[in-house]
Structures are given as structure tokens and as C-alpha cells.
Design a protein around this motif. Structure first.
Motif, PDB file in Angstrom:
ATOM      1  N   ARG A  40      -3.003  -7.045   5.761  1.00 37.53           N
ATOM      2  CA  ARG A  40      -2.066  -6.456   6.715  1.00 37.53           C
ATOM      3  C   ARG A  40      -2.016  -7.229   8.005  1.00 37.53           C
ATOM      4  O   ARG A  40      -0.944  -7.489   8.555  1.00 37.53           O
ATOM      5  CB  ARG A  40      -2.488  -5.031   7.025  1.00 37.53           C
ATOM      6  CG  ARG A  40      -2.056  -4.089   5.985  1.00 37.53           C
ATOM      7  CD  ARG A  40      -2.194  -2.665   6.426  1.00 37.53           C
ATOM      8  NE  ARG A  40      -2.177  -1.872   5.196  1.00 37.53           N
ATOM      9  CZ  ARG A  40      -3.092  -1.020   4.857  1.00 37.53           C
ATOM     10  NH1 ARG A  40      -4.096  -0.773   5.650  1.00 37.53           N
ATOM     11  NH2 ARG A  40      -3.007  -0.381   3.708  1.00 37.53           N
ATOM     12  N   ARG A  53       2.653 -10.436   1.979  1.00 35.77           N
ATOM     13  CA  ARG A  53       3.133  -9.073   1.989  1.00 35.77           C
ATOM     14  C   ARG A  53       2.166  -8.186   1.217  1.00 35.77           C
ATOM     15  O   ARG A  53       1.673  -8.567   0.146  1.00 35.77           O
ATOM     16  CB  ARG A  53       4.524  -8.982   1.356  1.00 35.77           C
ATOM     17  CG  ARG A  53       5.569  -9.711   2.198  1.00 35.77           C
ATOM     18  CD  ARG A  53       6.820  -9.883   1.395  1.00 35.77           C
ATOM     19  NE  ARG A  53       6.535 -10.523   0.117  1.00 35.77           N
ATOM     20  CZ  ARG A  53       7.453 -10.696  -0.827  1.00 35.77           C
ATOM     21  NH1 ARG A  53       8.690 -10.268  -0.622  1.00 35.77           N
ATOM     22  NH2 ARG A  53       7.149 -11.260  -1.989  1.00 35.77           N
ATOM     23  N   GLU A  54       1.975  -7.011   1.775  1.00 32.54           N
ATOM     24  CA  GLU A  54       0.995  -6.097   1.209  1.00 32.54           C
ATOM     25  C   GLU A  54       1.321  -5.724  -0.221  1.00 32.54           C
ATOM     26  O   GLU A  54       0.419  -5.655  -1.069  1.00 32.54           O
ATOM     27  CB  GLU A  54       0.988  -4.832   2.076  1.00 32.54           C
ATOM     28  CG  GLU A  54      -0.290  -4.053   2.041  1.00 32.54           C
ATOM     29  CD  GLU A  54      -0.177  -2.846   2.922  1.00 32.54           C
ATOM     30  OE1 GLU A  54       0.300  -2.987   4.073  1.00 32.54           O
ATOM     31  OE2 GLU A  54      -0.558  -1.763   2.457  1.00 32.54           O
ATOM     32  N   GLN A  55       2.613  -5.505  -0.493  1.00 30.90           N
ATOM     33  CA  GLN A  55       2.922  -5.000  -1.817  1.00 30.90           C
ATOM     34  C   GLN A  55       2.649  -6.038  -2.889  1.00 30.90           C
ATOM     35  O   GLN A  55       2.490  -5.694  -4.053  1.00 30.90           O
ATOM     36  CB  GLN A  55       4.375  -4.518  -1.898  1.00 30.90           C
ATOM     37  CG  GLN A  55       5.379  -5.536  -1.418  1.00 30.90           C
ATOM     38  CD  GLN A  55       5.747  -5.335   0.038  1.00 30.90           C
ATOM     39  OE1 GLN A  55       4.900  -5.003   0.873  1.00 30.90           O
ATOM     40  NE2 GLN A  55       7.011  -5.541   0.348  1.00 30.90           N
ATOM     41  N   ASP A  56       2.556  -7.345  -2.502  1.00 27.59           N
ATOM     42  CA  ASP A  56       2.228  -8.360  -3.510  1.00 27.59           C
ATOM     43  C   ASP A  56       0.867  -8.096  -4.108  1.00 27.59           C
ATOM     44  O   ASP A  56       0.632  -8.348  -5.292  1.00 27.59           O
ATOM     45  CB  ASP A  56       2.222  -9.755  -2.885  1.00 27.59           C
ATOM     46  CG  ASP A  56       3.621 -10.241  -2.587  1.00 27.59           C
ATOM     47  OD1 ASP A  56       3.755 -11.229  -1.854  1.00 27.59           O
ATOM     48  OD2 ASP A  56       4.551  -9.613  -3.108  1.00 27.59           O
ATOM     49  N   TYR A  57      -0.040  -7.567  -3.296  1.00 28.88           N
ATOM     50  CA  TYR A  57      -1.423  -7.424  -3.774  1.00 28.88           C
ATOM     51  C   TYR A  57      -1.598  -6.163  -4.575  1.00 28.88           C
ATOM     52  O   TYR A  57      -2.387  -6.133  -5.532  1.00 28.88           O
ATOM     53  CB  TYR A  57      -2.381  -7.463  -2.579  1.00 28.88           C
ATOM     54  CG  TYR A  57      -2.346  -8.804  -1.919  1.00 28.88           C
ATOM     55  CD1 TYR A  57      -1.397  -9.089  -0.943  1.00 28.88           C
ATOM     56  CD2 TYR A  57      -3.205  -9.815  -2.336  1.00 28.88           C
ATOM     57  CE1 TYR A  57      -1.338 -10.345  -0.376  1.00 28.88           C
ATOM     58  CE2 TYR A  57      -3.158 -11.055  -1.768  1.00 28.88           C
ATOM     59  CZ  TYR A  57      -2.215 -11.319  -0.786  1.00 28.88           C
ATOM     60  OH  TYR A  57      -2.156 -12.564  -0.251  1.00 28.88           O
ATOM     61  N   LEU A  58      -0.840  -5.140  -4.230  1.00 29.03           N
ATOM     62  CA  LEU A  58      -0.925  -3.916  -5.026  1.00 29.03           C
ATOM     63  C   LEU A  58      -0.254  -4.133  -6.368  1.00 29.03           C
ATOM     64  O   LEU A  58      -0.724  -3.660  -7.401  1.00 29.03           O
ATOM     65  CB  LEU A  58      -0.242  -2.758  -4.287  1.00 29.03           C
ATOM     66  CG  LEU A  58      -0.900  -2.410  -2.963  1.00 29.03           C
ATOM     67  CD1 LEU A  58      -0.142  -1.307  -2.286  1.00 29.03           C
ATOM     68  CD2 LEU A  58      -2.347  -2.005  -3.202  1.00 29.03           C
ATOM     69  N   ALA A  59       0.804  -4.933  -6.326  1.00 32.76           N
ATOM     70  CA  ALA A  59       1.515  -5.171  -7.581  1.00 32.76           C
ATOM     71  C   ALA A  59       0.681  -6.005  -8.531  1.00 32.76           C
ATOM     72  O   ALA A  59       0.824  -5.891  -9.749  1.00 32.76           O
ATOM     73  CB  ALA A  59       2.844  -5.854  -7.301  1.00 32.76           C
ATOM     74  N   SER A  76       0.480  -5.965 -12.699  1.00 32.41           N
ATOM     75  CA  SER A  76       1.349  -6.998 -13.272  1.00 32.41           C
ATOM     76  C   SER A  76       1.071  -7.184 -14.756  1.00 32.41           C
ATOM     77  O   SER A  76       0.073  -6.700 -15.287  1.00 32.41           O
ATOM     78  CB  SER A  76       1.134  -8.327 -12.552  1.00 32.41           C
ATOM     79  OG  SER A  76      -0.137  -8.831 -12.913  1.00 32.41           O
ATOM     80  N   PRO A 134      -3.494   4.649  -2.992  1.00 33.41           N
ATOM     81  CA  PRO A 134      -3.031   3.745  -1.950  1.00 33.41           C
ATOM     82  C   PRO A 134      -3.833   4.010  -0.676  1.00 33.41           C
ATOM     83  O   PRO A 134      -4.200   5.139  -0.380  1.00 33.41           O
ATOM     84  CB  PRO A 134      -1.547   4.107  -1.781  1.00 33.41           C
ATOM     85  CG  PRO A 134      -1.409   5.441  -2.409  1.00 33.41           C
ATOM     86  CD  PRO A 134      -2.451   5.592  -3.436  1.00 33.41           C
TER      87      PRO A 134
END
Lengths: 115, 794
Positions: free
Chosen positions: B729, B739-745, B749, B771
């Protein structure tokens, strides 16, 4: 001013001489020995100045033995001197034996150091 | 007449009894000093400890095998390769010659002890001797009672035990005995004025010079004391006899002055003085000018590095890192004083006061010895060893005087309790009807003998009462000294408390010896959940070297292990504990601090075949080479300027910044101050990027090391994985491509096969990662933060 100091100095030397003449003979012999040892030491230092100090430990042992024995002789003189109250119980034979022992140890060290 | 004869016989009996008791006590003190040092032999085995003793052991082995001439001329080519070391000329032969002679004597009596056994037990034997020497020294200063107490204290004082346990075969083992013996003979010469004791003093000092570098302490302390005596007007011819056979100049001047004073009249003496003073001043100025010129011409003003660090404690850490790196050369902390001399720390000031009343040559010497050794021990913890005898003597004097006062108080007042008129001991005491005056002979034996004599005196009491009255009057007129007498209850309680104090001291000493000083550092103990493990790794490593390498192979290691390698592995080493050549040590240090290729080249130039490195991480051994690494860098940096301490930078998340700079002493990129958000974001971007991008970011910051905290092995919840999303962040706030959502995704994947996990989630066995919620929000404490792991539902 100068005259009084020079006359003072003369009086000083005279009184020193008269006081010293009063010391007993055995003490004078010890004093003579001390003077002889110190003169020998001075001669050795002069010789080293002329000839050079190699080998140095021989020079050291020579000079130190010439300084060590008069020190011990002065100690003997202190112990034998009848005017010294602290040593009146000490028989002079014992003092002389101590002196001989100390000299033996000193010369043992000196001989070892001569190299 | 029979009364006096009986009185004399009774006192002679008392003196004999006291003498026998004293001898018996001394014998017990010797046995005590010997046995308290045997803890490590009982707990482990009869093995030589530490590092330096292995060198001394090797030298002693050589001496016993090859004889003394080969020993004097020994040139050792198995250390300091390729330079070698002249051992015959550079070693202190006192310890090895002593142990060698003991071995030779025992063997000639057909007692076949091995050299190792003799070496291991040299130190306890000589500490018994040191205790007896302390008895003699204190007897000269104060009397037999103080002597016995001081000897008992020295037998068990921990700071002396630390360097003289069985197995600690080092110079101090015999040097402390030589030190105390020299001081005793000096004080004895001072008291008696005999040339015989002066000779013994010189011989004992010679033995000290052969044994330890600490002889400079003696040769500086004794002239200081002579000067003190001269300055305080206590010159006597005994002082000359005590000092001049040892050394010189000023005392000759003073002796001459006193001699001339003796043979001249006062007026002439004044004249002589003025002449002498003027000439003398001129000569003095000339000599001082020459001396100042000589001293200024040398860079360290004539002092050696180690002595200079004693005078200026910060000198070594600034200029000579190798002296500063030895842990024994650090200043001690207060706890080390209390562990080292415990109760003696506050008995010593009482002893100083007792020495002042009355002040004699001997007691002024003890005070000077204590003051100087206290100062030097404050600079270097190793020198607490020199403080120990002084502290024991002073405490012995204090305790003995205290016991004197208390027992005297009780003894004077006991007759009043029993309704008898007061009666003192024969021949040495006479008490008067008044309550508070008595004369005590300070050389009286211990109070056990006094109680015996008290009973015998009561028997004769009526017979010599008239005699007493006569004696009272004469003695009172001779010395009207009023000695303190305290109330009886106070004295009794005080005696009990002092005995309890002694008990505490003994308990502490035994505890300190058993736990702190009885570990042979060559064998380690570690307590794991499986039980006690004894780690013999050092000796196994050396045995491996001995058995699996060629005789001519060279082993490189840090200098601590040099002696042990040559002694036990019998291989040539590059540097060892002698540390006489700083450049050679710096070369090895540079090799240890350089990257692999440069290190290989350095070691290759030294013909090294093996490198020995100690790593303690697996068992938590704190004294390994990783711990010493920063000293290797510093020492190498002192000689090779391209090795700079600040080059070894550390990057980590900002939480650890302060800790790293404080404890590891490395430069960090970001720390807890968090004043520069962009800088923090840069490191965060590096932590969040793939390897190539991260390497480029760290390279641009000149980073050498990255520190990451991982707690998965032990369940530590506050590690960097937990903080990872915050790194993302914060980096995202400055670098928009993170971007944060890249890591949650990434968790969801296609490359990650979730099938066994998703079926477990749907059947309720596993809880999916939640989350992350920002801290401070109401949900943060309610549920467990778990943004990454699947958790077992329980």
C-alpha cells in the motif's frame, strides 16, 4: 654579597671536612670502596663513549655491577654505623654476611648477563 | 615469684596454642583454596581451558621433551606462517619453567604424572601459595588475626578464582603469587631493615618479571611508595635498604641530604642547602628538557599502546582496534565488581580507615597499592585480578579490627555480669576499674585462644590482684591509650552479623565459581528439549584436522583459535593469539571480509589449504565468528583502507531500522523515524517487485544486505509477511504501477491450483483469507487478521 657567599662556602667546606674526619676508620674504608666503584663506572661510560656500545649487554652489566656494589656498601655502612639507633641490635658480622650474600647474587646476575 | 612464673607459663602456653591454631588454620586455608578451584575438573574432565593456556601447554610440552637449551633457542615455524615466531625470546618463561620443574621433580621421585596433569593443577597449587603469602603480607601490616582473615578471603575471592581454576594454565596463575610475595618481602625489608630480605625481594621480583607483564605495576608502585614516604617525612635508612637494592636516583639524593644533615651544624646545613638547591635546580632543568625532547620525538610520547590505554581509556578504541576488541580489555561494569569481590567492596573503605590508625610505612604502602589497583581495575576488567589481593588484605584488616573491638567489649563486660571485679589477661592486657579503658596487644592471637586464657586467668585472679594494681598503674602511665568499648548486646549482635556476612560471602564465592568460572570454553553445554547436550565440536574439529590433513597443511582462522589449532590439531596457522603482527591479522581479516574471489586470492598468497570458521547459530552459541565479524572488518580497515565499515549496509523494513543501527551498527536505508515517505515507498516497491526489478532498485541504493523477518517456523505473527500488504500500500501511494489488488488476485489466479483448497473451503473445513482491515477500525481486533493464509476452522 659575593664575599659573604664565598666565605660561607669556605666555612661550609671546612666544617664538612672536620665533621668527616671524625668518622671511624671502618666507615671510611667503606666510603673509599664506594668511591672506587663509582669511579670505575664513570671510566666504563667514558670508554663506551669513545669505543662504541657494542656489545650493549656487556656494557650494561659492567656499569650496573659498578653501581650495584656501592649501593650495597652504603647499606652496609648504614647498618654498621654506631650512630644509627635503628640498627644497634644488629651485630656487624650479620650485616657483613648479608652484604656478601647480596653481592654474590648481584654478581651471579651480572655474570649471566655478560653474554 | 611463683605468681609471675605461673603468669609467664600461662601466657607462653597461650601463645603456643595460638601458634598451633594459626598453623592449622593456614593449612585449612591452603586446602580450601585448592579444592574450590576443582569444579570444572569434577564437572567435565581434567582439560586445559580457553585459548592462551594451550600455547603455554604446548611450550611446556616442548620444554619437558627437549630440555632447557632447546627451549631458550626455539624458533617456531608452525605459527604466523610464513613469518614464524621466536618463542624462546618472546615468551614469559616463569610459568612454563615452574610447571616444567614441578613435572621434573615429580618424575624424578618416580611419581609419573603427565605434563597435562601438572599444567592443569599448577594454578590451584599456586593459589594456595598465594593465600599463604597474603597471610605473611597482612601479618607485616597489622598482625596475625588480620593475616588469617585476609588469607581466608583471598582463598575464595571470585575475581582471583576466575583466572586460576584448575585448567586455566595461564601466566596469572603464578604471577599473582609472585606479586604478593614481592610485596610481602618489600614490606618485611621496610619493617626490619635487613639486607637479606632485600635480596629475597629482588629475587622474588625477578621471578615476577619472568612470569607476567604486570611486573611494571610493581616497579612503578614501589618507587611511588618510596616517594610518598619521603614526601610525608617518613624517610628512614630502612627505606633506603628496602628500595636502593632494587633501583635508584632520588633516594640517593635524599639519603645524602639526611647524611649531611647529620654531620653538619644547622647554620652550615642551610648554606649547603642553598648551594645544593641552586645547582640542583639547574641540573634538573637540563635533565627535564632533555627528557621532554626525547619523549616528544616518539609518536606515542614513549608509552606502549596497552599502557597508554590504561591512562586514556578511549585511546585503544580510536587508534588500535585490536586492543579494543579483546573483551578482557573493556572497562568493567558495577555487576562485575560485585561478582568479583562481593562483600569486600564495602569492607575495603573500612580497611583503609583502619590502616590510618596508626599509619606506618607498611600500611601506607597498602593504601597506595589499593588506590592504584582500584583505578586500573576501573579501566580494564582483566586488572580486577590485581585489585583482588589488595581488597582481601584491606578487608581482612577491617574485619580483624572489628572483631577485636567487639570481642574486647564483651570480654571486658562479662565479669560485671558475673558480679566479679574486672580482670584482664596476664602479661598482655591489664584492665582498670573504669569501664571504658583497656590496653590490647594488637598482635594477640584469635579470640578462641583468648577465651581459654580468660578461664585460666580467672583461676589466678585472686593471687595476682595486687600484682595487677601495680601493673595497672605503670601501664597506664606508659601509654594512656583509650580504646573503644561498645555495649555488650551491640557487640554480640554485631559479631553475629559479621559472621553472617562471612557466610554470605562464602556462599556467593562458591556459586560464582561453580556457575561462572568453571566452564572450559573448549567444551560447551546446551540444554535442549531433548535434554543436556555436551558439545565437543572444537576438539572434534581439531581431531579431524589432525587425522585428515597433511602435516604441512596450513590452516587459516581468526586469531582466537590459533593456539588451539597448533596445540591440538598440530597444523601450521597463519595468525594466533599472540597478536604481535597487526598487518598479518589485518590481511586475514580482509580475506574474511572480502567477496569470494578476492578472499581466495589473499588466502592463496598465504599458501592456505584450510579455513576454519566457527558458527554458533544452530545451538545459540553467542561467541562465534559471526559475532566477531565486525571486529574483523574494523581491524582489516585499519590497514587496508578499501574495507570500510559503513560499506556493509543493511536494508530492511522501517520497523527494524533503529535496532539495526544500534545493535548491528550498519547503515540502514529507512528506519523508524519515517520522515521520508518516498524513501519508504522505494523500499516497499523493491520488496513488492519481482526479483529483477527489486535488484535494480536495491542496487541503485548501494545495498549489500537485505534483512527480512519470517515467523512461519515458530508462529511469530508480527513478521514481514504479515506487514507485506502495508509495504504494497505504501509503495502504491508513490509508485502507481504497484496495485494492491494485483497481490490479492495472485492468490486466486489460474497458476495457483485451488481445487483441494476450494473444496475444503466450501465444506467448511478451511476458512478463506479475509481482506485486511485498516488498524483502528472496529473489526481489526474482533477477527484475526489473516489476509493470506487459509486457516483451519476450529
Amino acid at each position: 654579597m659575593a664575599k659573604s657567599t664565598s666565605s660561607d662556602a669556605q666555612m661550609l667546606i671546612r666544617s664538612l671536612r672536620t665533621a668527616y674526619a671524625a668518622t671511624p676508620t671502618n666507615l671510611k674504608i667503606i666510603d673509599l670502596y664506594v668511591v672506587y666503584a663509582i669511579v670505575t663506572a664513570v671510566i666504563q661510560v667514558v670508554c663506551m663513549g669513545i669505543v662504541g656500545s657494542f656489545p650493549f649487554n656487556s656494557f650494561l652489566s659492567g656499569v650496573l655491577s659498578c653501581e650495584g656494589t656501592p649501593v650495597l656498601a652504603v647499606c652496609l655502612r648504614i647498618q654498621v654505623n654506631k650512630e644509627n639507633k635503628e640498627f644497634k641490635d644488629l651485630p656487624p658480622e650479620r650485616a657483613y654476611a648479608d652484604f656478601v650474600l647480596c653481592d654474590l647474587v648481584l654478581h651471579l646476575v651480572i655474570m649471566n648477563f655478560l653474554g | 615469684m611463683t605468681v609471675i612464673a605461673e603468669a609467664k607459663r600461662a601466657s607462653a602456653l597461650r601463645n603456643t596454642f595460638g601458634g598451633i591454631l594459626g598453623v592449622f588454620i593456614l593449612l585449612l586455608i591452603g586446602v580450601l583454596a585448592f579444592s574450590i578451584r576443582l569444579f570444572s575438573v569434577i564437572k567435565y574432565e581434567s582439560v586445559i581451558h580457553e585459548f592462551d593456556p594451550y600455547f603455554n601447554y604446548r611450550v611446556t610440552q616442548y620444554l619437558t621433551k627437549n630440555g632447557i637449551y632447546d627451549f631458550w633457542n626455539w624458533f617456531d615455524d608452525r605459527t604466523w606462517y610464513p613469518l614464524g615466531r621466536v618463542i624462546g625470546g618472546t615468551v614469559y618463561p616463569g610459568l612454563t619453567l615452574t610447571a616444567g620443574s614441578m613435572w621434573w621433580l615429580l618424575n624424578s621421585l618416580n611419581i609419573p604424572l603427565s605434563v597435562e596433569t601438572v599444567c592443569v593443577f599448577t594454578a590451584p597449587i599456586f593459589s594456595a601459595n598465594a593465600a599463604w603469602a597474603t597471610y605473611l603480607l597482612t601479618k607485616e601490616v597489622k598482625g596475625t588475626g588480620a593475616g588469617l582473615t585476609a588469607a581466608a578471603l583471598l582463598a575464595i575471592v571470585p575475581s582471583y578464582i576466575s583466572r586460576s581454576v584448575a585448567g586455566s594454565y595461564d601466566n596469572e596463575a603464578v604471577a599473582i603469587f609472585a606479586l604478593i610475595l614481592t610485596f610481602y618481602l618489600y614490606v618485611k625489608t621496610l619493617n626490619s631493615g635487613s639486607l637479606f630480605y632485600a635480596t629475597l625481594n629482588a629475587l622474588s621480583y625477578f621471578y615476577m618479571v619472568c612470569s607476567w607483564g604486570g611486573y611494571t605495576f610493581i616497579i612503578n608502585l614501589i618507587p611511588m611508595h618510596v616517594l610518598l614516604c619521603i614526601v610525608t617525612g617518613r624517610y628512614s635508612s630502612r627505606l633506603y635498604i628496602a628500595y636502593a637494592p632494587l633501583v635508584f636516583v632520588i633516594i640517593h639524593v635524599v639519603a645524602l641530604v639526611y647524611y649531611i644533615k647529620g654531620i653538619l651544624s644547622p647554620k652550615m646545613f642551610k648554606v649547603a642547602m642553598t648551594i645544593a638547591v641552586t645547582i640542583g635546580l639547574a641540573v634538573c632543568c637540563a635533565v627535564i628538557a632533555i627528557l621532554i625532547a626525547l619523549v616528544n620525538s616518539s609518536p606515542t610520547k614513549g608509552w606502549s599502546g596497552r599502557s597508554l590505554s590504561l591512562l586514556d581509556p578511549t585511546y585503544a578504541s580510536k587508534y588500535i582496534p585490536i586492543i579494543a576488541s579483546v573483551s578482557e580489555h573493556q572497562p568493567p561494569t558495577w555487576p562485575s565488581y560485585f561478582v568479583g569481590i562481593n562483600v569486600l567492596a564495602f569492607l575495603v573503605p573500612a580497611g583503609i580507615i583502619a590502616c590510618f590508625s596508626p599509619l606506618s610505612d607498611a600500611s601506607s604502602f597498602m593504601i597506595l597499592y589499593l588506590a592504584t589497583s582500584a583505578y586500573f581495575s576501573g579501566v580494564m576488567v582483566r586488572l580486577m585480578l590485581v585489585l583482588a589481593p589488595a581488597a582481601c588484605v584491606m578487608s581482612g584488616i577491617a574485619l580483624s579490627e572489628a572483631f577485636d573491638v567487639f570481642t574486647r567489649s564483651i570480654k571486658i563486660q562479662v565479669p560485671y555480669l558475673l558480679d566479679r571485679p574486672p580482670c584482664g589477661d596476664i602479661n598482655s592486657e591489664s584492665s582498670i576499674a573504669q569501664n571504658d579503658v583497656s590496653n590490647v596487644d594488637s598482635h594477640a592471637p584469635t579470640d578462641k585462644a583468648e577465651t581459654v586464657s580468660k578461664e585460666s586467668s580467672r583461676k589466678n585472679q585472686k593471687k595476682e590482684k595486687e600484682q595487677e594494681i601495680v601493673e595497672k598503674v605503670t601501664s597506664e602511665s606508659q601509654n594512656g591509650k583509650r580504646l573503644p568499648v561498645l555495649p555488650q548486646e551491640v557487640s554480640a549482635v554485631a559479631i553475629l552479623l559479621l559472621t553472617a556476612l562471612g557466610g554470605f560471602f562464602v556462599v556467593h564465592c562458591v556459586w560464582a565459581t561453580a556457575h561462572a568460572y568453571s566452564a572450559p570454553t573448549i567444551v560447551l553445554k546446551s540444554y535442549t528439549p531433548d535434554g543436556l547436550h555436551v558439545l565437543d565440536d572444537f576438539r572434534e574439529a581439531y581431531a579431524w584436522l589432525r587425522q585428515n590433513t597433511d602435516v604441512d597443511d596450513k590452516v587459516a582462522s581468526w586469531w582466537d583459535y590459533g593456539y588451539q589449532i597448533t596445540a591440538m590439531a598440530n597444523r601450521t596457522v597463519i595468525i594466533d593469539n599472540n597478536t604481535w603482527n597487526n598487518t598479518h591479522i589485518a590481511t586475514v581479516g580482509a580475506a574474511m571480509s572480502s567477496p569470494e574471489k578476492a578472499a581466495w586470492e589473499i588466502f592463496n598468497s598465504l599458501d592456505v589449504n584450510y579455513v576454519l570458521v566457527v558458527f554458533g547459530g544452530l545451538v545459540g552459541y553467542p561467541g562465534d565468528d559471526i559475532n566477531k565479524f565486525l571486529w574483523m572488518v574494523r581491524i582489516a580497515g585499519g590497514v587496508f583502507p578499501h574495507i570500510r565499515e559503513q560499506d556493509y549496509l543493511v536494508a530492511s523494513w522501517w520497523d527494524y531500522g533503529y535496532q539495526i543501527t544500534a545493535m548491528a551498527n550498519r547503515t540502514v536505508i529507512i528506519d523508524n523515524n519515517t520522515w521520508n515517505n518516498t524513501h519508504i515507498a522505494t523500499v516497499g516497491a523493491a520488496m513488492s517487485s519481482p526479483e529483477k526489478a527489486a535488484w535494480e532498485i536495491f542496487n541503485s541504493l548501494d545495498v549489500n544486505y537485505v534483512l527480512v523477518v519470517f515467523g512461519g517456523l515458530v508462529g511469530y505473527p508480527g513478521d514481514d509477511i504479515n506487514k507485506f500488504l502495508w509495504m504494497v500500500r505504501i509503495a502504491g501511494g508513490v509508485f502507481p504501477h504497484i496495485r494492491e489488488q494485483d497481490y490479492l488476485a495472485a492468490m486466486a489466479s489460474a497458476s495457483f491450483d485451488p481445487s483441494p483448497i476450494s473444496s475444503a473451503v466450501s465444506s467448511g473445513i478451511l476458512l478463506p483469507p479475509t481482506p485486511p482491515t485498516p488498524p483502528g477500525s472496529p473489526e481489526a481486533s474482533a477477527t484475526q487478521q489473516n489476509p493470506f493464509f487459509y486457516q483451519r476452522a476450529s
